[in-house]
Design a protein around this motif. Structure first.
Motif, short mmCIF file in Angstrom:
data_model
loop_
_atom_site.label_atom_id
_atom_site.label_comp_id
_atom_site.label_asym_id
_atom_site.label_seq_id
_atom_site.Cartn_x
_atom_site.Cartn_y
_atom_site.Cartn_z
N ALA A 205 2.88 57.37 15.51
CA ALA A 205 2.27 58.11 16.62
C ALA A 205 2.90 57.69 17.94
CB ALA A 205 0.76 57.88 16.66
N PHE A 206 3.12 56.39 18.11
CA PHE A 206 3.73 55.90 19.34
C PHE A 206 5.18 56.37 19.45
CE2 PHE A 206 -0.03 53.40 19.13
CZ PHE A 206 -0.30 52.97 20.42
N VAL A 207 5.88 56.38 18.33
CA VAL A 207 7.25 56.88 18.34
C VAL A 207 7.27 58.35 18.76
CG1 VAL A 207 9.29 57.39 16.93
CG2 VAL A 207 8.05 55.24 16.62
N SER A 208 6.39 59.16 18.17
CA SER A 208 6.34 60.59 18.50
C SER A 208 6.00 60.81 19.97
CB SER A 208 5.32 61.30 17.61
OG SER A 208 5.72 61.27 16.26
N LEU A 209 5.04 60.04 20.48
CA LEU A 209 4.63 60.21 21.88
C LEU A 209 5.76 59.84 22.83
CD1 LEU A 209 1.02 58.76 21.62
CD2 LEU A 209 1.61 61.14 22.14
N MET A 210 6.42 58.73 22.57
CA MET A 210 7.49 58.29 23.46
C MET A 210 8.70 59.21 23.39
SD MET A 210 7.38 54.14 23.10
CE MET A 210 5.91 53.20 23.56
N GLU A 211 9.06 59.60 22.17
CA GLU A 211 10.24 60.46 22.03
C GLU A 211 9.97 61.88 22.50
OE1 GLU A 211 12.92 58.35 18.62
OE2 GLU A 211 11.73 60.09 18.01
N GLY A 212 8.70 62.26 22.55
CA GLY A 212 8.35 63.59 23.04
C GLY A 212 8.17 63.66 24.54
N LEU A 213 8.23 62.53 25.23
CA LEU A 213 8.08 62.53 26.68
C LEU A 213 9.21 63.31 27.33
CD1 LEU A 213 7.03 58.84 27.46
CD2 LEU A 213 5.68 60.89 27.97
N ARG A 214 8.85 64.23 28.23
CA ARG A 214 9.84 65.02 28.96
C ARG A 214 9.39 65.16 30.41
NH1 ARG A 214 9.55 70.21 25.40
NH2 ARG A 214 7.57 69.24 24.83
N TYR A 215 10.37 65.31 31.30
CA TYR A 215 10.08 65.53 32.73
C TYR A 215 10.37 66.99 33.10
CZ TYR A 215 10.64 65.68 37.77
OH TYR A 215 10.53 66.04 39.10
N ARG A 216 9.48 67.56 33.94
CA ARG A 216 9.68 68.93 34.42
C ARG A 216 9.17 69.03 35.86
NH1 ARG A 216 6.12 72.07 31.45
NH2 ARG A 216 4.88 72.50 33.31
N ASN A 217 9.79 69.91 36.64
CA ASN A 217 9.36 70.15 38.03
C ASN A 217 9.21 71.65 38.22
OD1 ASN A 217 9.28 70.48 40.91
ND2 ASN A 217 10.19 68.46 41.14
N ASP A 218 7.99 72.07 38.58
CA ASP A 218 7.69 73.50 38.67
C ASP A 218 7.73 74.04 40.09
OD1 ASP A 218 7.27 73.49 35.94
OD2 ASP A 218 5.10 73.24 36.10
N ASN A 219 8.26 73.27 41.04
CA ASN A 219 8.28 73.71 42.44
C ASN A 219 9.44 74.65 42.69
OD1 ASN A 219 7.30 73.84 45.03
ND2 ASN A 219 8.26 71.96 45.72
N ASN A 220 9.47 75.75 41.93
CA ASN A 220 10.59 76.69 41.99
C ASN A 220 10.75 77.27 43.39
OD1 ASN A 220 10.83 76.29 39.25
ND2 ASN A 220 9.66 78.11 38.71
N GLY A 221 11.98 77.24 43.89
CA GLY A 221 12.28 77.81 45.19
C GLY A 221 12.09 76.82 46.33
N ALA A 222 11.42 75.70 46.08
CA ALA A 222 11.19 74.73 47.16
C ALA A 222 11.30 73.30 46.65
CB ALA A 222 9.81 74.97 47.77
#
Length: 297
Positions: A145-162
């Protein structure tokens, strides 16, 4: 027990008395161990309502609750920090495919069809532009579970246009197990495993350039003094300073239409006034790829 005096002249160098040494061994807990490869990379701003593609952060190479004799223990929690934040609630981590806003006080539990990463609790605190995220899976969660959680971590930024470009650094800071700290044991490993995401703005491009209107048209013809308006449409909103120009072709003569308005939007207008003696039997055209800053931006 023997000494170095030897046995010459009837001496004795060995004691035959029984001696008993007693050792009291107390088991103490060892902190969990983990090996992680950093991923990260470039995050490019999305277009309009389409967010950019999230960036994966970590690849777990190995993980354990401690030495082999602690294999029955369970991991309980891990923490991480995110530094360089600039875009408020638009900046998120994906945890078990759930959006975790990197804002102070944001918390909840994950919803996922995979049982071992479902109902995982998370909480966020922010201080000085750095978010601390605490992740607590359900009791008795397996290592996977810890492996899945850590490997599934992703970064995203939704401030489109600014979006505010720059570097975001995501750092795994601790991993804990349920072995306790009795007799000087350790149940938490201090970590410093970082992944860097470069947040990049999308570069607007020209979608179309079209002559859209004109003043004083008579019988479908432009005349001296008439003002031609050309609209340049971009894929993203743009801000304009100064007086950029585009090139028009009037009967083989290239002339410059000056920026007239539209800053802050996706459609900019450029105008040109017909001069005496200019003729074009085939119609005025806009030359491709001729947008020039002319000292502006």
């Amino acid at each position: 027990v023997r000494d170095s005096g030897g046995t010459a002249n009837g001496g004795i160098d060995t004691s035959v008395n029984a001696n008993t040494l007693t050792f009291n061994v107390t088991a103490i807990n060892d902190a969990p161990v983990i090996s992680v490869a950093s991923l990260g990379g470039d995050f490019t701003e999305g277009l309009s309502n389409n967010p950019g593609a999230p960036v994966y952060l970590f690849n777990v190479l190995s993980i354990a609750t401690g030495p082999f004799n602690e294999s029955s223990q369970k991991l309980t929690q891990f923490t991480l920090t995110v530094s360089g934040l600039q875009d408020g609630a638009n900046e998120v981590l994906l945890l078990a495919s759930n959006d975790v806003q990197l804002t102070d006080g944001f918390s909840g539990v994950t919803s996922n069809a995979i049982p071992e990463i479902n109902n995982v609790a998370y909480s966020v605190s922010v201080s000085g532009g750095v978010a601390t995220v605490t992740v607590t899976p359900t009791a008795d969660s397996p290592l996977s579970a810890f492996v899945s959680l850590m490997e599934g971590l992703r970064y995203r930024n939704d401030n489109n246009g600014a979006i505010v470009p720059g570097t975001r650094v995501i750092t795994l800071t601790s991993l804990s197990d349920n072995g306790g700290v009795a007799s000087g044991g350790a149940d938490t490993a201090a970590l410093n495993i970082s992944s860097t995401v470069n947040v990049l703005p999308v570069v607007p491009t020209v979608a179309s350039m079209t002559i859209t209107s004109g003043t004083g048209i008579q019988s479908g013809l432009y005349n001296t003094g008439d003002v031609i308006t050309t609209t340049v449409t971009f894929t993203e909103a743009v801000n304009v300073t100064g007086t950029p120009q585009i090139t028009l072709n009037i009967g083989g003569t290239l002339v410059q239409a000056n920026y007239a308005g539209g800053s802050g939007g996706t459609a900019l207008t450029f105008t040109y006034t017909i001069q005496a003696g200019q003729e074009d039997a085939d119609g005025i055209s806009v030359n491709a790829n001729t947008l020039a800053l002319n000292g502006g931006t």
